[in-house]
Scaffold this motif. Structure first.
Motif, short mmCIF file in Angstrom:
data_model
loop_
_atom_site.label_atom_id
_atom_site.label_comp_id
_atom_site.label_asym_id
_atom_site.label_seq_id
_atom_site.Cartn_x
_atom_site.Cartn_y
_atom_site.Cartn_z
N HIS A 69 -5.66 12.38 1.49
CA HIS A 69 -4.91 11.33 0.81
C HIS A 69 -5.68 10.02 0.86
CE1 HIS A 69 -2.91 11.31 4.98
NE2 HIS A 69 -3.50 10.13 4.93
N GLY A 70 -5.29 9.12 -0.03
CA GLY A 70 -5.90 7.81 -0.12
C GLY A 70 -4.84 6.76 -0.36
N GLN A 71 -5.24 5.51 -0.44
CA GLN A 71 -4.30 4.41 -0.62
C GLN A 71 -4.40 3.82 -2.02
OE1 GLN A 71 -3.46 2.57 3.79
NE2 GLN A 71 -4.54 1.32 2.33
N ILE A 72 -3.24 3.41 -2.54
CA ILE A 72 -3.12 2.70 -3.81
C ILE A 72 -2.51 1.34 -3.52
CG2 ILE A 72 -1.96 2.67 -6.05
CD1 ILE A 72 -1.95 5.73 -5.97
N ALA A 73 -3.00 0.29 -4.19
CA ALA A 73 -2.43 -1.05 -4.05
C ALA A 73 -1.43 -1.27 -5.18
CB ALA A 73 -3.53 -2.12 -4.09
N PHE A 74 -0.15 -1.29 -4.84
CA PHE A 74 0.92 -1.51 -5.80
C PHE A 74 1.34 -2.98 -5.79
CE2 PHE A 74 3.71 2.02 -7.62
CZ PHE A 74 2.62 2.79 -7.97
N THR A 75 1.46 -3.57 -6.97
CA THR A 75 1.98 -4.93 -7.09
C THR A 75 3.42 -4.86 -7.59
OG1 THR A 75 1.09 -5.08 -9.33
CG2 THR A 75 -0.28 -5.93 -7.53
N PRO A 76 4.22 -5.90 -7.35
CA PRO A 76 5.64 -5.85 -7.74
C PRO A 76 5.86 -5.60 -9.22
CG PRO A 76 5.26 -7.66 -6.21
CD PRO A 76 3.90 -7.12 -6.56
N GLY A 126 8.81 -8.67 0.99
CA GLY A 126 9.43 -7.42 1.37
C GLY A 126 8.45 -6.27 1.52
N ARG A 127 7.17 -6.60 1.65
CA ARG A 127 6.12 -5.59 1.70
C ARG A 127 6.36 -4.57 2.81
NH1 ARG A 127 1.30 -5.20 4.66
NH2 ARG A 127 -0.50 -4.31 3.56
N ALA A 128 6.66 -5.06 4.01
CA ALA A 128 6.84 -4.14 5.15
C ALA A 128 8.01 -3.20 4.92
CB ALA A 128 7.04 -4.93 6.44
N VAL A 129 9.10 -3.74 4.40
CA VAL A 129 10.29 -2.91 4.14
C VAL A 129 9.99 -1.89 3.04
CG1 VAL A 129 12.68 -2.93 3.33
CG2 VAL A 129 11.87 -4.69 4.93
N LYS A 130 9.35 -2.35 1.97
CA LYS A 130 9.02 -1.45 0.86
C LYS A 130 8.08 -0.35 1.31
CE LYS A 130 7.84 -4.73 -2.12
NZ LYS A 130 7.40 -5.36 -3.38
N THR A 131 7.11 -0.70 2.14
CA THR A 131 6.17 0.31 2.63
C THR A 131 6.91 1.42 3.36
OG1 THR A 131 4.37 -1.31 2.83
CG2 THR A 131 4.17 0.71 4.11
N GLN A 132 7.83 1.04 4.23
CA GLN A 132 8.57 2.04 4.99
C GLN A 132 9.50 2.85 4.10
OE1 GLN A 132 7.97 2.83 8.21
NE2 GLN A 132 9.25 4.57 7.65
N LEU A 133 10.15 2.18 3.14
CA LEU A 133 11.04 2.89 2.23
C LEU A 133 10.27 3.90 1.39
CD1 LEU A 133 13.44 0.04 0.98
CD2 LEU A 133 14.02 1.99 2.44
N TYR A 134 9.11 3.48 0.88
CA TYR A 134 8.29 4.40 0.10
C TYR A 134 7.89 5.61 0.94
CZ TYR A 134 7.57 1.03 -3.74
OH TYR A 134 7.73 0.18 -4.80
N ARG A 135 7.42 5.36 2.13
CA ARG A 135 6.98 6.47 2.99
C ARG A 135 8.11 7.45 3.24
NH1 ARG A 135 3.34 3.08 7.44
NH2 ARG A 135 1.54 2.75 6.07
N PRO A 195 0.83 -1.21 0.00
CA PRO A 195 0.00 0.00 0.00
C PRO A 195 0.86 1.26 0.00
CG PRO A 195 0.13 -0.90 2.21
CD PRO A 195 0.93 -1.82 1.34
N ILE A 196 0.52 2.21 -0.84
CA ILE A 196 1.18 3.52 -0.80
C ILE A 196 0.09 4.59 -0.75
CG2 ILE A 196 3.12 2.64 -2.16
CD1 ILE A 196 2.12 4.55 -4.41
N HIS A 197 0.46 5.73 -0.23
CA HIS A 197 -0.47 6.85 -0.16
C HIS A 197 -0.25 7.78 -1.36
CE1 HIS A 197 -0.93 6.43 4.47
NE2 HIS A 197 -1.88 5.79 3.82
N PHE A 198 -1.33 8.43 -1.76
CA PHE A 198 -1.26 9.52 -2.75
C PHE A 198 -2.09 10.66 -2.19
CE2 PHE A 198 -1.83 12.01 -6.51
CZ PHE A 198 -0.75 11.72 -7.32
N PHE A 199 -1.47 11.84 -2.08
CA PHE A 199 -2.19 12.97 -1.49
C PHE A 199 -2.58 13.98 -2.56
CE2 PHE A 199 2.22 14.54 -1.41
CZ PHE A 199 2.07 15.82 -1.91
N GLN A 200 -3.55 14.82 -2.21
CA GLN A 200 -3.97 15.91 -3.09
C GLN A 200 -4.30 17.14 -2.26
OE1 GLN A 200 -6.70 14.52 -6.47
NE2 GLN A 200 -6.69 12.78 -5.10
#
Length: 436
Positions: free
Chosen positions: A349-356, A414-423, A265-270
């Motif tokens: 902001h809302g959430q986007i579901a990103f796949t690898p 690696g979902r948890a790590v990717k989530t934190q890195l993205y944030r 999950p990633i966030h996108f704000f407006q």
């Protein structure tokens, strides 16, 4: 007004403020109707966003009894927080989709998605959905020379399929956007913009008129197999159904084991300004929506009241007066130095579901239980498409007719790590650009 992505409000309790500008400005009225009694239906649908509502509408039109169960309100998840770009295709260029899925499946998917803006706008017209529909296309803008090379490849792929896309020079892009900061752009005439919450509410209205039931303020707590049926247990009663769709995408929780772990999950704000006057008339004067080729992309569009809506990956920090506001103001002033004073009225902001691999999935989680997921930021067309496809499936079509093959549910490693890195990356970029 500032909102977040929390879904923690108690079922059936009215919220204190809108979740986005789109919620506040939608001409389509909200709908509230909690479940009051147990029922039996052909199809139970968890989630009142584009996918769930499209499934209900198309299913009801085919004579299926359908019931949508939404924990909060229609469009409360990603559908009511969307940017509102009605784009054709996926995050990926069409050639890459064919390479990944093969000529048969990949080609069919690319063609179907290429026609989905037409279909979305046809639904808007057919059901007179009041959602500020504007069919002027969208512009994918090159943030750098490397971005222009990417757009050149995308243009070649779409043009080979006969799609009405056109590569814009830097000068043409400046004329259509009002800024000379881009190296070029890709104009897609198939696309357009809408008020995304208005579209969701309009789908709900159309689905109800076709005979579907919709229960808001009704949280699904468990799904249990009972012979050939499913028992959908909610906090307000039980729905018995032959088929079930989990249509929660980026807002999936632990209702089905492993589903929420199958994407990152990633966030996108407006942020939205107050309506602007004539000094902003040169910004996107033809009404296109825009997003750029940067790895951490940003989006820009106008609504019919003359507001500028700018967004990027990440969360709102500090509401309409904090870090995100400083980022938005500086970004707009770099693009449009002649803008006058800017006031921001809304931030969300809302959430986007990103796949690898940036491809969405459709899972058969059990017999009669399906879940499309991983839309990678393309929810309007993709959700509408999946809803129609699932209604066809439940009306007798084979799984081979689905837009892409059924895939097994697998964790996004690696979902948890990717989530934190993205944030961290999104926050760092927002902070750095707010100082420029």
């Amino acid at each position: 007004m500032t909102t977040d992505t929390s879904l923690s409000q108690s079922a059936g309790q009215p919220r204190s403020e809108p979740i986005s500008l789109w919620d506040r400005s939608s001409e389509e009225p909200t709908y509230a109707n909690p479940l009051t009694q147990d029922a039996r239906v052909d199809v139970a649908i968890v989630g009142g966003g584009y996918t769930g509502l499209s499934t209900a509408l198309h299913g009801a039109l085919k004579g299926l009894s359908c019931h949508v169960l939404e924990a909060a309100e229609i469009g409360h998840g990603g559908s009511g927080r969307n940017v509102g770009l009605v784009n054709a295709g996926l995050w990926l260029p069409p050639q890459q989709v064919e390479q990944m899925l093969g000529k048969v499946h990949g080609g069919a998917l690319v063609r179907e998605l290429g026609g989905m803006p037409d279909y979305v706008f046809s639904l808007i017209e057919q059901y007179q959905i009041r959602c500020e529909a504007t069919r002027a296309g969208t512009i994918h803008a090159a943030h750098a020379a490397s971005g222009l090379r990417d757009l050149e490849a995308r243009a070649a792929g779409w043009q080979a399929l006969g799609a009405p896309v056109r590569l814009l020079s830097a000068g043409e892009t400046a004329e259509k956007t009002g800024t000379a900061k881009f190296h070029g752009g890709l104009l897609d005439a198939r696309a357009g913009t809408i008020n995304p919450m208005g579209y969701a509410r309009g789908l709900a209205r159309a689905a109800r008129a076709a005979g579907a039931d919709i229960s808001t303020g009704t949280k699904v707590r468990a799904l249990k197999k009972d012979g050939a049926d499913w028992k959908v247990e909610t906090d307000r009663g039980v729905i018995t159904a032959g088929r079930v769709v989990i249509a929660t995408n980026a807002y999936s929780n632990d209702l089905w084991p492993g589903l929420a772990q199958s994407f990152t999950p990633i966030h996108f704000f407006q942020m939205a300004t107050q309506p602007l006057g004539a000094e902003a008339g040169s910004i996107l004067p033809e009404g296109q929506g825009l997003w750029d080729t940067g790895k951490i992309m940003f989006s820009l569009r106008r609504d019919q009241a003359g507001r500028l809506i700018i967004g990027s990956m990440g969360s709102v920090v500090g509401g309409t007066e904090g870090l995100t506001r400083r980022w938005a103001e500086r970004k707009l002033r770099r693009l449009f130095p002649d803008l006058g004073a800017l006031e921001f009225a809304d931030a969300w902001h809302g959430q986007i579901a990103f796949t690898p691999d940036h491809l969405f999935r459709i899972h058969r989680l059990d017999e009669g239980l399906y879940s499309p997921v991983g839309y990678n930021g393309r929810g309007i067309t993709t959700g509408t498409m999946f809803g129609r496809a699932l209604a066809d499936l439940f009306s007798g079509a084979s799984e081979d007719s689905l837009p892409l093959p059924i895939t097994d549910l697998k964790p996004d490693r690696g979902r948890a790590v990717k989530t934190q890195l993205y944030r961290s990356a999104f926050l760092a970029k927002q902070a750095a650009e707010s100082l420029l």
